[in-house]
Design an enzyme around this catalytic site. Sequence first.
Site, PDB file in Angstrom:
ATOM      1  N   HIS A 372       0.831  -1.204   0.000  1.00  0.00           N
ATOM      2  CA  HIS A 372       0.000   0.000   0.000  1.00  0.00           C
ATOM      3  C   HIS A 372       0.863   1.251   0.000  1.00  0.00           C
ATOM      4  CE1 HIS A 372      -4.260  -1.296   0.559  1.00  0.00           C
ATOM      5  NE2 HIS A 372      -3.647  -2.435   0.817  1.00  0.00           N
ATOM      6  N   ILE A 425      -2.201   2.568   6.991  1.00  0.00           N
ATOM      7  CA  ILE A 425      -3.286   2.169   6.093  1.00  0.00           C
ATOM      8  C   ILE A 425      -4.620   2.502   6.748  1.00  0.00           C
ATOM      9  CG2 ILE A 425      -4.382   0.258   4.863  1.00  0.00           C
ATOM     10  CD1 ILE A 425      -1.619  -1.127   4.887  1.00  0.00           C
TER      11      ILE A 425
END
Length: 473
Positions: A372, A425
């Site tokens: 990510h 995240i």
Amino acid sequence: MTRYDRNMHGYGATPPEVKWPHGAAIAVQFVVNYEEGGERCLLHGDDESEAFLSEVVGAAAWPGQRHWNMESIYEYGARSGFWRLHRLFTKADVPVTVFGVTTALERSPAQLAAMIEADWEIACHGLKWIEHKDMSRDEERAQIRDALKRHHALTGHPPDGWYTGRCSMNTVDLVAEEASCLYQSDSYADDLPYWLTTAHGDELILPYTLDANDMRFATPQGFNSGDQFYAYLKDSFDALYQEGLDGAPKMMSIGLHCRLAGRPGRVMAIRKFIDYAQSHDRVWFARRADIARHWRTNHPATGQVMRPHLMDKPAFMAAFGGIFEHSPWVAEGAFARELGPAHDTAGGLHQAMVQAFRGGTEDDRRAVLDAHPDLAGKLAAAGRLTKESTSEQASAGLDMLTDDERASFTALNDRYKEKFGHPFILAVKGLNKADILAAFTSRIDNDHETEFNTACREVEKIARLRLEDLLAV
């Protein structure tokens, strides 16, 4: 890879917005099964007598012999029971669908003429009232073709509907192949019509009933009196009527047999129920063909929609390989699972993908976290995010930061990664910059295990949101 062809999802928690004619809260539908003269009998070329749905408790088939009592019970349905039901429904002006066994109709010309005169729908109930489960496809296909030919000759037109009842696993597909019916009813799976994809196109299914059905007068733990039958019908009506008033109208099917409900000790229960249902304002009494036409007009088949469980692997991976950021192994794991129609929704496929993700090692899952991008980081500034991440960050306004805001995000990203070793995240859809900064600030004090698990949950949330952009919820 395995595929599961039963549909355990259906309409789920959000059934379609049904608008029955005249604002009805419920569609009430009566079926009169006409089977008398189509049952197993040596006179009909069978090798044993009938043993199903009669007044004979514990009846068994008699191989090679006629069963006088059984035959006369079925004859009662044709000679007396039918006419009693005919008088009841025509006097009450309630429309009826007949599930007519074609060989039974051939042996009952007066009853058939009365059905036609009353404008009752006559759906095809097969060639004979026998079990189909042990038939080969070719044998059952031949019987369907013969029934269709005879039905047309008897009524002057093909049947609008089909219900075999004692069907096989092949019946629905064979009827779809051989007939062009408005609907089929060999299903008990819902309170609403639904579309079923077959090899021959989308078939409209109008589910039938075995509970609001007089057959339970002839089965263990069934109805012992008309009062029990009436109470069950009334309770079913009340529940469905209230659901309709609450904005989720349904269909109520009621199944009758001339030799069962046509008895004087039972017919009054039906009369009482008709009176009760007619005392309510928002009730649509309809034939099954009427319901089918309404559904086809207002809820047509959706045609080609994304059905993950039917995709081959290249198509599946092209559609879902990026749901977990740069981690196609998750989609591969989901593809290898037992997928069925219930996984053609965002929630269903998400469950399969989450199971695959959680089944990975800790290193596997940490690699997904590492895949990510930082929020408002260097990749975003350089325009190198995936289209999904680009859209998600833009939705939270992270593409329009002031210099001070960008500096704050950069400092938090660096501090977070230094402590936990992977990017921060967060499922940012629906959040604003202040929400994100608050989450950053609160989570940065977590211990490693807590934050690893929190980040994994956020990855799963992001996957769910991405799937909701592709599939029905």
